[in-house]
Write a protein that holds these residues in place. Structure first.
Motif, PDB file in Angstrom:
ATOM      1  N   ARG A   5       0.925  -1.380   0.117  1.00 13.48           N
ATOM      2  CA  ARG A   5      -0.066   0.053   0.010  1.00 13.48           C
ATOM      3  C   ARG A   5       0.973   1.200  -0.047  1.00 13.48           C
ATOM      4  O   ARG A   5       1.927   1.102   0.527  1.00 13.48           O
ATOM      5  CB  ARG A   5      -0.805  -0.025   1.092  1.00 13.48           C
ATOM      6  N   PRO A   6       0.313   2.425  -0.501  1.00 17.13           N
ATOM      7  CA  PRO A   6       1.169   3.483  -0.639  1.00 17.13           C
ATOM      8  C   PRO A   6       1.666   4.030   0.654  1.00 17.13           C
ATOM      9  O   PRO A   6       3.041   4.501   1.036  1.00 17.13           O
ATOM     10  CB  PRO A   6       0.318   4.693  -0.988  1.00 17.13           C
ATOM     11  N   VAL A   7       0.792   3.873   1.842  1.00 15.99           N
ATOM     12  CA  VAL A   7       1.337   4.371   3.211  1.00 15.99           C
ATOM     13  C   VAL A   7       2.580   3.504   3.695  1.00 15.99           C
ATOM     14  O   VAL A   7       3.621   3.642   4.046  1.00 15.99           O
ATOM     15  CB  VAL A   7       0.203   4.328   4.275  1.00 15.99           C
ATOM     16  N   VAL A   8       2.524   2.077   3.120  1.00 14.75           N
ATOM     17  CA  VAL A   8       3.500   1.207   3.631  1.00 14.75           C
ATOM     18  C   VAL A   8       4.781   1.401   2.852  1.00 14.75           C
ATOM     19  O   VAL A   8       5.958   1.471   3.348  1.00 14.75           O
ATOM     20  CB  VAL A   8       3.081  -0.166   3.484  1.00 14.75           C
ATOM     21  N   ALA A   9       4.556   1.959   1.614  1.00 15.42           N
ATOM     22  CA  ALA A   9       5.896   2.101   0.686  1.00 15.42           C
ATOM     23  C   ALA A   9       6.350   3.478   1.192  1.00 15.42           C
ATOM     24  O   ALA A   9       7.546   3.392   1.250  1.00 15.42           O
ATOM     25  CB  ALA A   9       5.190   2.529  -0.665  1.00 15.42           C
ATOM     26  N   LEU A  10       5.663   4.493   1.668  1.00 18.06           N
ATOM     27  CA  LEU A  10       6.329   5.565   2.282  1.00 18.06           C
ATOM     28  C   LEU A  10       7.081   5.375   3.544  1.00 18.06           C
ATOM     29  O   LEU A  10       8.376   5.928   3.875  1.00 18.06           O
ATOM     30  CB  LEU A  10       5.131   6.691   2.444  1.00 18.06           C
ATOM     31  N   LEU A  11       6.340   4.727   4.537  1.00 22.68           N
ATOM     32  CA  LEU A  11       6.928   4.386   5.667  1.00 22.68           C
ATOM     33  C   LEU A  11       8.332   3.380   5.377  1.00 22.68           C
ATOM     34  O   LEU A  11       9.324   3.767   6.161  1.00 22.68           O
ATOM     35  CB  LEU A  11       6.316   3.574   6.538  1.00 22.68           C
ATOM     36  N   ARG A  12       8.297   2.500   4.504  1.00 21.39           N
ATOM     37  CA  ARG A  12       9.388   1.672   4.252  1.00 21.39           C
ATOM     38  C   ARG A  12      10.405   2.667   3.458  1.00 21.39           C
ATOM     39  O   ARG A  12      11.807   2.407   3.712  1.00 21.39           O
ATOM     40  CB  ARG A  12       8.934   0.737   3.512  1.00 21.39           C
ATOM     41  N   ALA A  13      10.273   3.365   2.694  1.00 25.61           N
ATOM     42  CA  ALA A  13      11.118   4.543   2.122  1.00 25.61           C
ATOM     43  C   ALA A  13      11.852   5.141   3.129  1.00 25.61           C
ATOM     44  O   ALA A  13      12.955   5.403   3.121  1.00 25.61           O
ATOM     45  CB  ALA A  13      10.584   5.239   0.988  1.00 25.61           C
TER      46      ALA A  13
END
Length: 164
Positions: free
Chosen positions: A112-120
């Motif tokens: 998900r975009p939120v998970v992608a942002l947090l992972r980044a």
């Protein structure tokens, strides 16, 4: 002449690894490639800004000073945006594409975009978390453990199947 034999885009030697979790070396090489992409993007931005400054005032033009703190902050911001967009849309950065990797969520689908942002953000601020994937059979980095993601070998576009 017609044959019913299926031709795979995955090399025969790589087929046993399709869908398995990637290890430290492959992920590190992908990270180095992504680092080069970010450095090139930041340098291109620097040259573009100075090119615009030259067009506005050619007689008084001097290259702007690249201070360390703003340069590092800019590079981190570019890295986070690059990683987030790539992982949220296709699951792979250019480095992942070259190395045949994909970032997947806990059930093997796109993150998900939120998970992608947090992972980044996590990867940009704590890159040494990758070292944790050297041990253990799941090859999970600190970022993977915290966000329930995985990095798998995936040479087939559009098909995500994760194996242990």
């Amino acid at each position: 002449m017609r044959t019913d034999e299926h031709v795979s885009i995955v090399p025969r030697e790589a087929q046993p690894y399709q869908g398995r979790r990637a290890g430290l070396v492959t992920r590190s090489l992908a990270g180095v490639i992504d680092g080069v992409v970010v450095v090139v993007a930041v340098l291109a931005g620097y040259l573009a800004v100075n090119g615009l400054r030259f067009l506005v005032n050619p007689r008084g033009f001097q290259f702007s000073e690249a201070s360390p703190l703003p340069s590092v902050a800019t590079a981190l911001l570019v890295l986070v945006v690059y990683l987030c967009v790539a992982w949220a849309t296709t699951g792979r950065t250019y480095g992942c594409h070259v190395m045949g990797l994909r970032v997947v969520g806990r059930h093997g689908g796109r993150v998900r975009p939120v998970v992608a942002l947090l992972r980044a953000v996590f990867c940009a601020l704590f890159p040494l978390g990758l070292l944790l994937c050297a041990g253990g059979r799941h090859h999970s980095s600190l970022q993977d453990l915290a966000l329930r993601t995985s990095v798998i070998y995936d040479w087939r576009p559009g098909q995500i199947t994760m194996r242990s």
